[in-house]
Structures are given as structure tokens and as C-alpha cells.
Design a protein around this motif. Structure first.
Motif, short mmCIF file in Angstrom:
data_model
loop_
_atom_site.label_atom_id
_atom_site.label_comp_id
_atom_site.label_asym_id
_atom_site.label_seq_id
_atom_site.Cartn_x
_atom_site.Cartn_y
_atom_site.Cartn_z
N VAL A 285 0.83 -1.21 0.00
CA VAL A 285 0.00 0.00 0.00
C VAL A 285 0.86 1.25 0.00
O VAL A 285 0.65 2.18 -0.81
CB VAL A 285 -0.96 -0.01 1.21
CG1 VAL A 285 -1.63 1.36 1.36
CG2 VAL A 285 -1.99 -1.11 1.06
N TYR A 286 1.88 1.28 0.89
CA TYR A 286 2.71 2.48 0.97
C TYR A 286 3.78 2.53 -0.13
O TYR A 286 4.49 3.52 -0.24
CB TYR A 286 3.38 2.56 2.34
CG TYR A 286 2.41 3.00 3.41
CD1 TYR A 286 2.01 4.33 3.49
CD2 TYR A 286 1.88 2.09 4.31
CE1 TYR A 286 1.12 4.74 4.46
CE2 TYR A 286 0.98 2.49 5.28
CZ TYR A 286 0.60 3.82 5.35
OH TYR A 286 -0.30 4.22 6.31
N GLY A 287 3.85 1.50 -0.91
CA GLY A 287 4.78 1.53 -2.03
C GLY A 287 4.16 2.05 -3.31
O GLY A 287 4.84 2.13 -4.34
N MET A 288 2.89 2.44 -3.26
CA MET A 288 2.23 2.94 -4.49
C MET A 288 2.62 4.37 -4.82
O MET A 288 2.52 4.79 -5.97
CB MET A 288 0.71 2.81 -4.32
CG MET A 288 0.21 1.36 -4.31
SD MET A 288 -1.59 1.20 -4.29
CE MET A 288 -1.95 1.77 -2.65
N ASN A 289 3.02 5.18 -3.80
CA ASN A 289 3.54 6.54 -4.04
C ASN A 289 2.56 7.47 -4.76
O ASN A 289 2.94 8.24 -5.63
CB ASN A 289 4.84 6.48 -4.85
CG ASN A 289 5.96 5.82 -4.07
OD1 ASN A 289 6.05 6.00 -2.86
ND2 ASN A 289 6.79 5.07 -4.76
N MET A 293 -1.40 10.69 -0.86
CA MET A 293 -1.17 9.93 0.38
C MET A 293 -0.52 10.87 1.40
O MET A 293 0.66 11.21 1.28
CB MET A 293 -0.25 8.72 0.12
CG MET A 293 -0.88 7.71 -0.84
SD MET A 293 0.22 6.33 -1.18
CE MET A 293 0.25 5.53 0.41
N PRO A 294 -1.29 11.34 2.40
CA PRO A 294 -0.76 12.36 3.32
C PRO A 294 0.40 11.86 4.17
O PRO A 294 1.25 12.64 4.57
CB PRO A 294 -1.98 12.70 4.18
CG PRO A 294 -2.87 11.51 4.10
CD PRO A 294 -2.69 10.97 2.71
N GLU A 295 0.45 10.56 4.45
CA GLU A 295 1.52 10.05 5.33
C GLU A 295 2.91 10.23 4.73
O GLU A 295 3.90 10.30 5.45
CB GLU A 295 1.30 8.56 5.64
CG GLU A 295 0.04 8.25 6.41
CD GLU A 295 -1.13 7.98 5.50
OE1 GLU A 295 -2.13 7.40 5.94
OE2 GLU A 295 -1.06 8.36 4.30
N LEU A 296 2.96 10.34 3.38
CA LEU A 296 4.28 10.42 2.74
C LEU A 296 4.99 11.73 3.07
O LEU A 296 6.23 11.79 3.06
CB LEU A 296 4.12 10.30 1.22
CG LEU A 296 3.59 8.93 0.72
CD1 LEU A 296 3.46 8.95 -0.79
CD2 LEU A 296 4.51 7.80 1.16
N SER A 297 4.23 12.78 3.37
CA SER A 297 4.85 14.09 3.66
C SER A 297 4.93 14.40 5.15
O SER A 297 5.41 15.45 5.53
CB SER A 297 4.05 15.21 2.94
OG SER A 297 2.71 15.19 3.38
N MET A 298 4.45 13.50 5.97
CA MET A 298 4.47 13.73 7.42
C MET A 298 5.76 13.17 8.02
O MET A 298 6.23 12.11 7.61
CB MET A 298 3.25 13.07 8.07
CG MET A 298 1.93 13.69 7.65
SD MET A 298 0.52 12.90 8.44
CE MET A 298 -0.82 13.86 7.74
N PRO A 299 6.31 13.84 9.02
CA PRO A 299 7.58 13.37 9.60
C PRO A 299 7.45 12.02 10.31
O PRO A 299 8.42 11.27 10.40
CB PRO A 299 7.96 14.49 10.57
CG PRO A 299 6.70 15.23 10.84
CD PRO A 299 5.86 15.12 9.60
#
Length: 326
Positions: A285-289, A293-299
């Protein structure tokens, strides 16, 4: 090789060494005879001896028959029975008058033992019937010893099959060795059962001859010895059947143990696959980029994803442990 034995001073001795005459010969032993030796024996005793091919016939009428006043009896006797790979060949006994003729193409230990005992006077051999009874008694004793050893070996294998073992690294090699041992013992017991079966039929046929010899102390003694011999053969046959059943049980048990081990391995692979399935899903799921996807820009997105992957693997593992599947 042709050997003739006579009786001197109550002992069985070779004719050429004991000084017996042809009329005193009670036993003629043909070991892998040449055509010349067969022809000589047939001419001396007026017999038509069976060939090696005829001795191997499995029909009872080919193994037990009377011809020209002589009785022909063939039994399967093992040689090298102290090993797990015995040699099984027929031995033909021919009773003609007061003499016994044996024809064989291998060397069972019983013949050597009988010659030693009879040569010391421990087994009186006044005629061919007594020689044959002595030979059969030694053969049955040998088969009993071999069967006893086989039974003890089967007991040892049984303990090895059902003993508790720590770890799993030993599995495949251990089961292979056990299967080989069980197979060898099964083959040995099968040979003994086959031999005892032919000896049982031979003793019944031999008893028909002895029943015609009545009225003398010697005839009564021979009949009593044959009765005891037949009882020994049948008791050994029963014991051989029991050992054979135990060998079959151990074979089934070993195959069952192998199946359990294989199922355990497959179960582990299945559980491992299920344990890693949720982490694989999260990582996918997190490899779809995708940009949305808000989590990708969160620390905290990266450590949160790692924690979720770890948790998704840990929860199935704990579940399987609680169920006892691991």
C-alpha cells in the motif's frame, strides 16, 4: 563336488577317510555336481536325479513325489542366514532304500554343523532316514536361531522408531536408515517363512514314508523325532508370522511418522506465509507513491509505517502461538 559318508563305530565319516565300503554308504551329498558326478550317482543307485531347473519348480507335485521306489523331497533352504541378505536355493533329499542323496547348489551352514555333530557321534546315523532327520533338525535349529535374532533386531528397530528425539535436523537421514533396516528385516523374515513352509510340507510327505515302517524300535524313534520336528516347524512358522506382522506395523508406523514430519514442515511454511502476508500488504500500500497519500509528507509517516508492518506480523504470530500451531 560329490561326497559320500558311511557309519564307522557309530560315527558319520567320509567314505574315503573312514574305510567304509560302498554298501555301508548312508549319505551321498552332491554339492553343485558336475554332469559326470550326476551320471555316476544315477548309475550307482539306479536313480533319475532332478536337474537344477526341476528343483526350482514351485508345484508341490514337482517337489514331493515318489519314483521307482525312491522318495524325492525338495525344500527351500537359506544360506548365509547370519546376514540380512541370505541366499535362498532349493535342496533336494532323495531317500532310496537305506541311503539318502542330497542335491544342492549352495552351502547352508546346517550341512557343515550336521557333519561335525554326527562325526562326533552325537547324532546316530544308522541309515538314510536318520541322516535326513538329523539334517532337518539342524536346519530347523538354525532357522530358529536366525528368527530369534531377527525378532530381537525388530524390537531394537521398534524402539528407534518410537523414541523421543530433540530437534528436527536428524529427521530425513534417520527415517531413511530405519526404512532400510525394516526392509532388510522384512526380507529376512520372508525368507524364513518360505523355508519353514516348504519344510512343513516336506515333513508331512516324509511322515507318509515313516508310517509304512512300523514294528521296530528304530521306526518308532524316527516317527517320534519327526513328530517333534513338525511341531517345532509349525511353532516357528507361527512366530515368524508374528514377527512379519510386527515388521509391517513398523513399516506403516515409520511411513506415518514421515508423513507427520512432512505435514509439520508444510504447516510451518503455511504459517510463515500467513504471518508475512499482512506486512506485505502494508508495504504494498505504501509503495504505491500516490500524491494524495498524506503520510508520505508527514515526519512520523515512515516510522508509523514500519511500526504498522511490525505489528501486522506480530499479531498473527501471537495468534498462531496461542492456538498451538507453532
Amino acid at each position: 563336488m560329490l561326497k559320500s559318508y558311511g557309519v564307522v563305530a557309530g560315527r558319520l565319516v567320509p567314505v574315503e577317510n573312514g574305510g567304509a565300503t560302498v554298501d555301508q554308504v548312508v549319505w551321498v551329498d552332491l554339492l553343485t555336481p558336475t554332469p559326470e558326478e550326476e551320471a555316476q550317482t544315477e548309475a550307482d543307485l539306479s536313480l533319475d536325479l532332478p536337474t537344477r531347473k526341476e528343483m526350482r519348480e514351485i508345484e508341490q507335485t514337482s517337489r514331493l513325489y515318489s519314483e521307482d521306489g525312491a522318495q524325492f523331497m525338495t525344500a527351500m533352504i537359506p544360506a548365509k542366514s547370519e546376514t540380512d541378505e541370505p541366499i535362498m536355493e532349493p535342496v533336494t533329499f532323495v531317500l532310496t532304500g537305506p541311503r539318502l542323496v542330497t542335491i544342492r547348489y549352495h552351502e547352508p551352514k546346517a550341512f557343515e554343523l550336521f557333519v561335525q555333530r554326527a562325526g562326533k557321534g552325537h547324532m546316530p546315523c544308522p541309515d538314510g532316514e536318520a541322516v535326513m532327520l538329523g539334517l532337518l533338525e539342524v536346519m530347523v535349529d538354525r532357522l530358529g536361531d536366525v528368527l530369534e535374532r531377527a525378532g530381537q533386531d525388530v524390537e531394537t528397530i521398534s524402539r528407534r522408531v518410537f523414541e523421543r528425539q530433540q530437534g528436527r535436523a536428524r529427521r530425513s537421514a534417520r527415517w531413511q536408515v530405519l526404512l532400510e533396516d525394516i526392509g532388510r528385516k522384512g526380507g529376512l523374515v520372508s525368507v524364513i517363512r518360505d523355508s519353514l513352509g516348504t519344510l512343513d510340507r516336506l515333513s508331512v510327505f516324509f511322515g507318509q514314508r515313516l508310517r509304512h515302517d512300523t514294528g521296530t524300535t528304530q521306526a518308532t524313534e524316527h516317527q517320534g523325532r519327526l513328530h517333534d520336528l513338525t511341531a517345532d516347524i509349525r511353532s516357528l512358522s507361527d512366530h515368524a508370522a508374528f514377527v512379519a506382522q510386527k515388521v509391517n506395523f513398523l513399516l506403516d508406523a515409520t511411513l506415518g511418522m514421515i508423513s507427520i514430519d512432512q505435514n509439520t514442515v508444510m504447516q510451518i511454511f503455511s504459517v510463515v506465509s500467513v504471518v508475512f502476508l499482512p506486512p506485505t500488504l502494508v508495504a504494498s500500500v505504501y509503495g504505491m507513491n500516490f500524491e494524495g497519500m498524506p503520510e508520505l509528507s508527514m515526519p512520523w509517516g515512515y516510522p508509523a509505517a514500519l511500526g504498522l508492518i511490525l505489528l501486522s506480523a506480530l499479531l498473527p504470530y501471537l495468534f498462531f502461538r496461542r492456538k498451538g500451531w507453532l
